[in-house]
Design a protein around this motif. Sequence first.
Motif, PDB file in Angstrom:
ATOM      1  N   VAL A 169       4.053 -20.782 -37.294  1.00 55.24           N
ATOM      2  CA  VAL A 169       4.031 -19.455 -36.779  1.00 55.24           C
ATOM      3  C   VAL A 169       3.829 -19.696 -35.118  1.00 55.24           C
ATOM      4  N   GLU A 170       4.511 -18.804 -34.286  1.00 51.56           N
ATOM      5  CA  GLU A 170       4.230 -18.883 -32.815  1.00 51.56           C
ATOM      6  C   GLU A 170       4.259 -17.311 -32.263  1.00 51.56           C
ATOM      7  N   VAL A 171       3.529 -17.027 -31.486  1.00 54.48           N
ATOM      8  CA  VAL A 171       3.044 -15.660 -30.913  1.00 54.48           C
ATOM      9  C   VAL A 171       3.514 -15.889 -29.563  1.00 54.48           C
ATOM     10  N   GLY A 172       4.388 -15.335 -28.987  1.00 52.66           N
ATOM     11  CA  GLY A 172       4.792 -15.453 -27.553  1.00 52.66           C
ATOM     12  C   GLY A 172       5.313 -14.049 -26.871  1.00 52.66           C
ATOM     13  N   ASN A 173       6.098 -14.249 -25.760  1.00 55.20           N
ATOM     14  CA  ASN A 173       6.563 -13.001 -25.118  1.00 55.20           C
ATOM     15  C   ASN A 173       8.126 -13.199 -25.386  1.00 55.20           C
ATOM     16  N   GLY A 174       8.821 -12.075 -25.489  1.00 58.53           N
ATOM     17  CA  GLY A 174      10.289 -11.806 -25.465  1.00 58.53           C
ATOM     18  C   GLY A 174      10.731 -11.389 -24.259  1.00 58.53           C
ATOM     19  N   SER A 175      11.869 -10.815 -23.905  1.00 55.69           N
ATOM     20  CA  SER A 175      12.251 -10.278 -22.917  1.00 55.69           C
ATOM     21  C   SER A 175      12.044  -8.936 -22.611  1.00 55.69           C
ATOM     22  N   ASP A 176      11.482  -8.123 -23.552  1.00 55.55           N
ATOM     23  CA  ASP A 176      11.102  -6.904 -23.469  1.00 55.55           C
ATOM     24  C   ASP A 176       9.388  -6.670 -23.802  1.00 55.55           C
ATOM     25  N   GLY A 177       8.866  -7.562 -24.553  1.00 55.23           N
ATOM     26  CA  GLY A 177       7.551  -7.418 -25.032  1.00 55.23           C
ATOM     27  C   GLY A 177       7.296  -8.630 -25.954  1.00 55.23           C
ATOM     28  N   GLY A 178       6.291  -8.602 -26.935  1.00 56.04           N
ATOM     29  CA  GLY A 178       5.941  -9.601 -27.702  1.00 56.04           C
ATOM     30  C   GLY A 178       6.823  -9.980 -28.849  1.00 56.04           C
TER      31      GLY A 178
END
Length: 137
Positions: free
Chosen positions: A113-122
């Motif tokens: 699992v990976e939690v990060g940021n995308g272009s518009d949010g999480g």
Amino acid sequence: MATVELRFSALPEHVRTARLVAAAVARRAGVDESVLDELRLAVGEACSRAVALHQRNGVDGAVRVALTEQEKRFLIEVADEAGPTHAAEAADGEPEDEETLGLAVITGLVEDVEVGNGSDGGVIRMSWPLSPVSVAV
């Protein structure tokens, strides 16, 4: 590499549908039956978190769930449009328990699992191995 994408309004009542679709697509892709319950729970937690972020930040955008069958793994991405992901803080400056608990549940259920940021949010990216029989076919 086949991908199914689901977009839904950030409303709690749509989380159940996302869980059901994810489990059905995972089963068809060849994810082992023994992990489908954990997959369903993890998707539910990730979608609930995205819905909560949208509601807390007053964002009207959609929650996106991408289900991708790769060569040896099944990848699920749950993305929100709530802006940069920061742990919500209570009045005393401590992270809110609900969000912390949700991430703890996800990391307890999913090995990769990976939690990060995308272009518009999480974005939460989770993956499970495909069973060897389905990979060989």
